[in-house]
Design a protein around this motif. Structure first.
Motif, PDB file in Angstrom:
ATOM      1  N   ILE A 134     -29.102   8.438 -10.969  1.00 46.02           N
ATOM      2  CA  ILE A 134     -29.545   9.494 -11.887  1.00 46.02           C
ATOM      3  C   ILE A 134     -30.817   9.019 -12.576  1.00 46.02           C
ATOM      4  O   ILE A 134     -30.855   7.918 -13.137  1.00 46.02           O
ATOM      5  N   ILE A 135     -31.849   9.869 -12.538  1.00 45.32           N
ATOM      6  CA  ILE A 135     -33.170   9.515 -13.061  1.00 45.32           C
ATOM      7  C   ILE A 135     -33.526  10.474 -14.191  1.00 45.32           C
ATOM      8  O   ILE A 135     -33.519  11.695 -14.005  1.00 45.32           O
ATOM      9  N   TYR A 136     -33.850   9.928 -15.370  1.00 44.95           N
ATOM     10  CA  TYR A 136     -34.220  10.715 -16.541  1.00 44.95           C
ATOM     11  C   TYR A 136     -35.687  10.471 -16.881  1.00 44.95           C
ATOM     12  O   TYR A 136     -36.160   9.336 -16.811  1.00 44.95           O
ATOM     13  N   GLY A 137     -36.378  11.520 -17.277  1.00 45.68           N
ATOM     14  CA  GLY A 137     -37.772  11.376 -17.687  1.00 45.68           C
ATOM     15  C   GLY A 137     -38.536  12.664 -17.476  1.00 45.68           C
ATOM     16  O   GLY A 137     -37.957  13.725 -17.199  1.00 45.68           O
ATOM     17  N   THR A 138     -39.847  12.598 -17.609  1.00 48.36           N
ATOM     18  CA  THR A 138     -40.688  13.757 -17.343  1.00 48.36           C
ATOM     19  C   THR A 138     -40.729  14.002 -15.835  1.00 48.36           C
ATOM     20  O   THR A 138     -40.336  13.139 -15.045  1.00 48.36           O
ATOM     21  N   PRO A 139     -41.194  15.178 -15.399  1.00 47.32           N
ATOM     22  CA  PRO A 139     -41.262  15.439 -13.956  1.00 47.32           C
ATOM     23  C   PRO A 139     -42.027  14.374 -13.179  1.00 47.32           C
ATOM     24  O   PRO A 139     -41.590  13.946 -12.105  1.00 47.32           O
ATOM     25  N   LEU A 140     -43.178  13.911 -13.716  1.00 48.89           N
ATOM     26  CA  LEU A 140     -43.960  12.893 -13.015  1.00 48.89           C
ATOM     27  C   LEU A 140     -43.224  11.556 -12.979  1.00 48.89           C
ATOM     28  O   LEU A 140     -43.219  10.870 -11.956  1.00 48.89           O
ATOM     29  N   GLN A 141     -42.598  11.175 -14.084  1.00 46.46           N
ATOM     30  CA  GLN A 141     -41.840   9.928 -14.111  1.00 46.46           C
ATOM     31  C   GLN A 141     -40.708   9.950 -13.092  1.00 46.46           C
ATOM     32  O   GLN A 141     -40.483   8.967 -12.376  1.00 46.46           O
ATOM     33  N   CYS A 142     -39.994  11.072 -13.013  1.00 51.47           N
ATOM     34  CA  CYS A 142     -38.896  11.182 -12.056  1.00 51.47           C
ATOM     35  C   CYS A 142     -39.422  11.135 -10.619  1.00 51.47           C
ATOM     36  O   CYS A 142     -38.849  10.446  -9.766  1.00 51.47           O
ATOM     37  N   SER A 143     -40.505  11.854 -10.348  1.00 52.34           N
ATOM     38  CA  SER A 143     -41.046  11.884  -8.988  1.00 52.34           C
ATOM     39  C   SER A 143     -41.570  10.515  -8.563  1.00 52.34           C
ATOM     40  O   SER A 143     -41.381  10.096  -7.415  1.00 52.34           O
ATOM     41  N   ASN A 144     -42.229   9.804  -9.466  1.00 53.99           N
ATOM     42  CA  ASN A 144     -42.711   8.464  -9.144  1.00 53.99           C
ATOM     43  C   ASN A 144     -41.549   7.508  -8.862  1.00 53.99           C
ATOM     44  O   ASN A 144     -41.637   6.651  -7.972  1.00 53.99           O
TER      45      ASN A 144
END
Length: 539
Positions: free
Chosen positions: A178-188
């Motif tokens: 599970i990845i939390y963060g902004t869209p760019l943070q999650c995609s990276n």
């Protein structure tokens, strides 16, 4: 031009963003100006392009973005960039984004597309995390020796990553990330996880190497809008990203697992592009659902509406979504005697699953006599745990006893302090009549029943699931607020009285201080008291 008048604003609005661009593309563009983009989301879509609202961590970076991006050519389109003045006027500029305070606050957003119509959005400012399923053999490579790899990934992407490795799924073929963060943070982060899996596959079997598929998880309620009418939305994503996407069948769903798997096959770049587009569509659907749920909050006060979506229980802000502290509650739900076997299951399997799913204590009480037609089910837990546990019991009875036909109406009992019964009934029964009209449940408050040793009496509620849940939530919330207000009036009134004594008596300064302390400390005391109720109930 803007520096003197608007240098305190951290939010900006970007118009005319091409339709093919995602939130991640917009955030990637904004990151070129330095600083941190704490929030970036599409607020409207029209034939002229997308409108994006973004918030920086400092006004200087927002100023630089407006100065350099306004009028700039992006993918053949001239961008229109301006400050988000509504953010400044609403007082949110100092605390926007994904911070803890921001998650507990409702967010209103007006349409900025220039169409002349205003749409009001109301939902908590938390976002949907990205959830992946990876082979168990890859988890060690993703974490790295002593956690070196996963630590490096999170430091570079600034995202938070949770890898679910519990004893229950120790032998599972796949593990959840599970990845939390902004869209760019999650995609990276997804890109780095995929890159690690590819390198591990290449080193393990260079001759028979294949790019591992990207497996994403999504709640079933969101998947329909991802697919679109006749598969139009999903086909468009596959065409733009040059990937093949398949979604698991509905037949694989159970009441305990409402998740569907999204399989993405293609090259690394293609999979990452598809992830951005799929995640944006899921976030858009999630925000729309949260808006709808928030509008129903008054019907179910105290309920954590984010728990409706599986997998959100551990997300930052989901636990305190509506900032209402509620103690552990006890409910007795009466089920037909012939349904006891369906609830308990073989060797207690079903009732254990209900307890694990809801995080509530659930047990079937012994029969009071041989002729009893109903058995009591003891349920202890927080409001969202009560909701899930009771829903599971209703669903089991509907499918196993009623064969999926008809409507299940059960009776539940909750304990109410005897000195609060008058508030529930109201003057000449007006309050309880209004409550029955609102919830569509039958509510029975016994008049001539003696209170137990805890000075509590029984309130019986009968109806279908949503009727009984609404009635339970309304009554409990009424009791919590009444108790908190009584304690506030006692403490605040006493302090206010001391202030008036000082003002009217010998020392005017002490009077003013006492009166001020009484007013200022009251709301804080209410909040602390709700917390004490919750902690005391746990004990």
């Amino acid at each position: 031009m803007y520096r003197n008048s608007r240098n305190r604003v951290k939010g900006i609005i970007i118009k005319n963003l091409p339709l093919a661009s995602t939130e991640t593309d917009a955030e990637r563009l904004l990151c070129t100006f330095g600083g941190r983009v704490v929030r970036c989301e599409v607020v409207s879509v029209s034939s002229g392009g997308k409108v994006v609202k973004a918030t920086f961590d400092s006004p200087d970076h927002a100023q630089e973005a407006v100065n350099k991006l306004n009028g700039q050519d992006y993918a053949g389109v001239n961008l229109v960039v301006a400050f988000d003045n509504k953010e400044s006027s609403s007082g949110n500029s100092g605390n926007s984004g994904y911070g803890p305070r921001d998650r507990n606050r409702m967010n209103t957003r007006n349409d900025v597309s220039g169409s002349g119509t205003t749409r009001l959005y109301l939902y908590p400012t938390i976002d949907l995390p990205v959830r992946l399923m990876v082979p168990s053999g890859m988890v060690g490579a993703i974490i790295g020796k002593k956690g070196v790899n996963i630590r490096q990934i999170t430091q570079e992407t600034k995202a938070r990553v949770d890898i679910i490795r519990s004893k229950e799924n120790a032998t599972a073929v796949e593990k959840a990330i599970i990845i939390y963060g902004t869209p760019l943070q999650c995609s990276n982060t997804v890109r780095q996880v995929m890159d690690t899996m590819i390198k591990e596959s290449q080193s393990a079997s260079p001759a028979s190497y294949e790019t591992p598929p990207l497996k994403m998880m999504a709640h079933n309620s969101l998947v329909g809008r991802l697919i679109g009418k006749g598969g139009a939305t999903l086909n468009k994503i596959m065409e733009d990203s040059k990937t093949k996407i398949s979604i698991s069948n509905l037949q694989e769903l159970t009441i305990f697992n409402m998740e569907r798997t999204i399989n993405v096959k293609g090259s690394l770049e293609a999979c990452c592009k598809a992830e951005e587009m799929v995640s944006e569509k899921l976030r858009e659907s999630f925000r729309a659902d949260m808006c709808s749920l928030t509008q129903q909050y008054n019907l179910f006060p105290g309920l954590n509406h984010a728990s409706v979506f599986s997998g959100l229980g551990n997300s930052p802000g989901a636990q305190c979504l509506f900032n209402v502290a509620m103690p552990v509650e006890v409910t007795y739900l009466y089920i037909p005697t012939n349904a006891v076997g369906a609830i308990i299951g073989v060797k207690g399997k079903e009732i254990r699953e209900i307890s694990q799913l809801s995080s509530a204590k659930v047990r079937v009480e012994p029969a009071r006599s041989e002729d009893d037609q109903y058995r009591a089910v003891y349920i202890e837990g927080y409001p969202d745990a009560q909701w899930i546990a009771q829903w599971s019991i209703y669903h089991r009875i509907l499918t196993e006893v009623y064969n999926g036909k008809g409507e299940v109406c059960l009776t539940s009992e909750i304990m109410v302090p005897s000195n609060m019964v008058g508030r529930i009934i109201g003057k000449k029964g007006c309050a309880i009549q209004d409550l029955e009209l609102l919830t569509r449940a039958e509510i029975d408050v016994p008049k001539d029943v003696k209170a137990n040793e805890k000075n509590e009496v029984v309130v019986r509620i009968k109806g279908h699931f949503f009727a009984t849940q609404s009635a339970q939530r309304q009554i409990r919330f009424m009791l919590y607020t009444a108790k908190a207000m009584m304690q506030y009036n006692q403490r605040g009134g006493m302090q206010g009285g001391e202030g008036r004594e000082g003002r009217d008596g010998r020392d005017g300064r002490d009077g003013r201080d006492g009166r001020g302390d009484g007013r200022d400390r009251g709301p804080r005391e209410m909040g602390r008291e709700m917390g004490r109720q919750m902690n005391g109930s746990r004990d």
